[in-house]
Write a protein that holds these residues in place. Sequence first.
Motif, short mmCIF file in Angstrom:
data_model
loop_
_atom_site.label_atom_id
_atom_site.label_comp_id
_atom_site.label_asym_id
_atom_site.label_seq_id
_atom_site.Cartn_x
_atom_site.Cartn_y
_atom_site.Cartn_z
N GLU A 134 41.13 29.00 45.22
CA GLU A 134 41.69 30.25 44.72
C GLU A 134 41.89 31.26 45.85
O GLU A 134 42.89 31.99 45.89
N LYS B 211 44.96 30.30 47.76
CA LYS B 211 46.17 30.67 47.02
C LYS B 211 46.46 32.16 47.14
O LYS B 211 47.61 32.58 47.37
N GLN B 212 45.42 32.98 46.96
CA GLN B 212 45.60 34.43 47.07
C GLN B 212 46.04 34.82 48.47
O GLN B 212 46.90 35.69 48.64
N LYS B 213 45.45 34.18 49.47
CA LYS B 213 45.83 34.48 50.86
C LYS B 213 47.28 34.11 51.11
O LYS B 213 48.03 34.87 51.75
N ALA B 214 47.71 32.96 50.60
CA ALA B 214 49.10 32.54 50.78
C ALA B 214 50.06 33.50 50.08
O ALA B 214 51.12 33.85 50.61
N LYS B 215 49.67 33.97 48.88
CA LYS B 215 50.52 34.92 48.16
C LYS B 215 50.64 36.23 48.93
O LYS B 215 51.73 36.81 49.04
N LEU B 216 49.52 36.71 49.47
CA LEU B 216 49.55 37.96 50.22
C LEU B 216 50.41 37.84 51.48
O LEU B 216 51.18 38.75 51.83
N GLU B 217 50.27 36.71 52.20
CA GLU B 217 51.08 36.51 53.39
C GLU B 217 52.56 36.44 53.05
O GLU B 217 53.41 37.01 53.75
N THR B 218 52.89 35.75 51.97
CA THR B 218 54.29 35.66 51.54
C THR B 218 54.84 37.04 51.18
O THR B 218 55.96 37.40 51.56
N SER B 219 54.03 37.80 50.45
CA SER B 219 54.47 39.14 50.07
C SER B 219 54.64 40.05 51.28
O SER B 219 55.62 40.80 51.39
#
Length: 202
Positions: free
Chosen positions: A70, A73-81
Motif C-alpha cells: 500500500e 502504491k501511494q508513493k507511486a501515485k504521489l510521484e505521478t501526480s
Amino acid sequence: MEQPTQPKKRGRKPGSKNKTKRATLKGSGNSSSIFAELERELGSMLNQIHKAQDTAARELERLEIKHSRELEKQKAKLETSANLWKNRAKEYRKKLTVSGTRRGKVGRPASASSAKRGRPVGSAGRKGGGRKKAGELTKRDIILSFVKEQNTALTSRQLIDALFLTSGENDRKRFSQGVYTTLTLMYNRGDLKKKGTLITLA
C-alpha cells in the motif's frame, strides 16, 4: 441351637474388578499412567501454543507485506501526480515565455514591449534621466546658465530651490541628488568653484 456367626472378611470379594480411588492411588502400577497422561496433555498444550505462535507470525508477516504494498502504491501515485503538475506548470510557463532552447530549457520571460536594450530613449515629456535629444540642455548647461544670469555667489540650497521650481518635477529629493552629482562633476572639471558654501563661476 443357633449356629455361631462367622466374622466378616475384609477386602474385595473374589472376582470383583472395582477399584476405589484409594486403592488406585495405593497401587504401585497406576502412578506411571497418571504421569503419562499429564505429559500428553502438556505436549498437546505446547503444540497448540506453537501453532498459535506460527499463525500469529504468518499473519503479522502478511500484514507487513500488505502495508508495504500500500505504501508503494501511494508513493507511486504521489510521484505521478507531482510529475503531472510539474509538466503542466512547465507547459503553462512556456506559453508565457519566449520559445526555449533546443535542450528544452524554458526561455526568459517575454517582455511587454519590443524596445531595444540600453538606455531608454527620451520622449517629448521626459522628466529626469534618459537619453538627451539633440540640442536639449543638460543639467550642466542649465546650472551654468543660471549661475551666469545671477552673476553672484550662490549656495547649493539656493541653486536647487530655484532650479526645482522651474524643472516641473515632483520628487525634490531625487532632483537634489542629481544636481549635487552634477555640481561635483563641474567642480572637478573646473566649470565652477566652491568657496565654503558659496558657488561661483570659474
